[in-house]
Design a protein around this motif. Sequence first.
Motif, PDB file in Angstrom:
ATOM      1  N   GLN A 242       3.218  -2.354  -5.194  1.00 36.58           N
ATOM      2  CA  GLN A 242       3.022  -3.799  -5.053  1.00 36.58           C
ATOM      3  C   GLN A 242       3.760  -4.332  -3.824  1.00 36.58           C
ATOM      4  OE1 GLN A 242       1.268  -6.202  -7.318  1.00 36.58           O
ATOM      5  NE2 GLN A 242       1.496  -7.196  -5.320  1.00 36.58           N
ATOM      6  N   ASN A 246       1.971  -6.142  -0.554  1.00 36.74           N
ATOM      7  CA  ASN A 246       2.391  -7.462  -0.085  1.00 36.74           C
ATOM      8  C   ASN A 246       2.849  -7.423   1.366  1.00 36.74           C
ATOM      9  OD1 ASN A 246       1.871  -8.668  -2.560  1.00 36.74           O
ATOM     10  ND2 ASN A 246       3.960  -8.449  -3.304  1.00 36.74           N
ATOM     11  N   ILE A 285       8.220 -11.686   4.154  1.00 33.86           N
ATOM     12  CA  ILE A 285       7.879 -11.091   2.858  1.00 33.86           C
ATOM     13  C   ILE A 285       8.987 -10.190   2.334  1.00 33.86           C
ATOM     14  CG2 ILE A 285       6.759  -9.003   3.702  1.00 33.86           C
ATOM     15  CD1 ILE A 285       5.584 -11.239   0.780  1.00 33.86           C
ATOM     16  N   ALA A 289       9.027  -8.998  -1.597  1.00 36.07           N
ATOM     17  CA  ALA A 289       7.970  -7.991  -1.649  1.00 36.07           C
ATOM     18  C   ALA A 289       7.673  -7.476  -3.046  1.00 36.07           C
ATOM     19  CB  ALA A 289       8.334  -6.824  -0.723  1.00 36.07           C
ATOM     20  N   SER A 294       0.101 -10.545  -5.161  1.00 35.07           N
ATOM     21  CA  SER A 294      -0.541 -10.299  -3.869  1.00 35.07           C
ATOM     22  C   SER A 294      -1.185 -11.553  -3.298  1.00 35.07           C
ATOM     23  CB  SER A 294      -1.587  -9.191  -4.000  1.00 35.07           C
ATOM     24  OG  SER A 294      -0.995  -7.995  -4.441  1.00 35.07           O
ATOM     25  N   SER A 296      -0.149 -14.418  -3.143  1.00 39.03           N
ATOM     26  CA  SER A 296       0.806 -15.302  -2.464  1.00 39.03           C
ATOM     27  C   SER A 296       1.239 -14.758  -1.105  1.00 39.03           C
ATOM     28  CB  SER A 296       2.044 -15.512  -3.335  1.00 39.03           C
ATOM     29  OG  SER A 296       2.806 -14.316  -3.444  1.00 39.03           O
ATOM     30  N   ALA A 297       0.987 -13.473  -0.835  1.00 40.43           N
ATOM     31  CA  ALA A 297       1.441 -12.857   0.421  1.00 40.43           C
ATOM     32  C   ALA A 297       0.905 -13.563   1.663  1.00 40.43           C
ATOM     33  CB  ALA A 297       1.079 -11.373   0.438  1.00 40.43           C
TER      34      ALA A 297
END
Length: 491
Positions: A242, A246, A285, A289, A294, A296-297
């Motif tokens: 994850q 991100n 990020i 991280a 994802s 919101s990245a």
Amino acid sequence: MSSIERVVQTGTTSDVMTPAELANIAFLAWSSFSIFLMIQGAGLFYSGLSKRKSALTQAALSLIVTAVVQIQWFVWGYSLSFARNASKFIGTLQFAGLHNLTRNFNSVPELGNAVFQSMLASLTAALLVGSIADRARIVPLVVFIFIWSTVVYDPIACWTWNSNGWGSIMGYLDYAGGTPIHMCAGMTALAYSFMVGKKYEEPDLHRPHSTMFVVIGTCLLWVGWFGFNSGANLVATPRAVQALLNTQIAAAFGGFAWVGLDYRMGGKWSIVGFCSGVISGLVSITPAAGFVPSWSAPVFGVLGGVLCNTGTKVKYYLKIDDSLDVFAVHGVGAMVGNILTALFASVAIAGSNGPEDLPFKGGWLDHHYIQLAYQLAVSLAAAGYSFVVSVLILYIIQYIPGLHLRITAEDEELGIDIAEHDEYAFDYVELYPDLPLDEEILGADKRGPAAQDSFVHDGEIPLHDLNMGNESLANAAANVPGWVGAHAKFR
């Protein structure tokens, strides 16, 4: 014991390691190696942005400061940051000399964590040196990095990552180093550039000597960030994946956000701008991280790119010559990331346990609104501490005989590579130490918009003749108006 289990000798005892443990060790080793690539990428990135007569120094400083921090980390750095009997502000000498480390630390040997964290500490030092390009002496810098690592970086790492640290106890969230690495590097860069002072030449005369180095450096930084952010998990789990996803998304959005803003203002698609935007997205990020979903990245990437771009103007208001905008990219980017972490951190992503297995309550997505106050408190404390203490260290160092901070005006004109090392990045630098202006080059004629602000070679003179000796130059000058004066300036 199965065929894929191994017996590892630890002193006089034997420990059986499972396949999962071996995989975690391999993952951590890969992550550490990736960060080392990042450090060299930062060196190339800064080298490309520097003048050609400073290119060697900027590239080599990444190796020099890595060596300094590795020594400091071995002596007491790891212990001051991660000692289990640490106070709320700094550790003890419990693990000095990397002694007394345990076999198991979150499913990996603690030596593995010490190596990984040493790379993060080295990266922080490598990032800040871009602020003093072209004018800072090497020996005082080496002394500063050792002291600074001890009294600035280690305490901030203890606050944020040690379970006894006041930030960790309060509930501050930092997945991979938004505050200890990027905020610390950005504010220290601002302090160092303030104490060293401005370059003697006009700022508008400076331009990158190698955009290709900038691109290569960005590639190494981006690749290294895979291990940087995902490796902060220490073990190979879905959460590490994850963090990796991100990281990729934020970097991509950051690059286009920065270059889009540049295009709106200047009408050009800047390669240097795109690379700077990618790094801004990566910085933003970093603290989030492994905590955020994802979707919101892109917010991290876009806001990071736009606000870091805007942050490059701050040095003009402060009248501080942060040569390569370290504060704008890393200081501003870290603050953006820390604030957004408070908004988007989610229990659904990070699980019920946070750092050091403390209860994880998430951020605004989980209606944990106080998290924003926690993020701001630690961020601002680290920013102020980094700047003030760095200024004090530099103020003391500059009064020690032989440790004056900057080179002379004459040496700056000559170039820091020759002044400090008596070596060049490229053999032609001795003949042409500066990037000349178009109108001063062989009567150069600009041919269309693409040639503006760029070097255009006069077609009447073969390129190999640019390295001719004085006698040959005198012969060539008879047929080329303006050649003698133009060449003499750069001889």
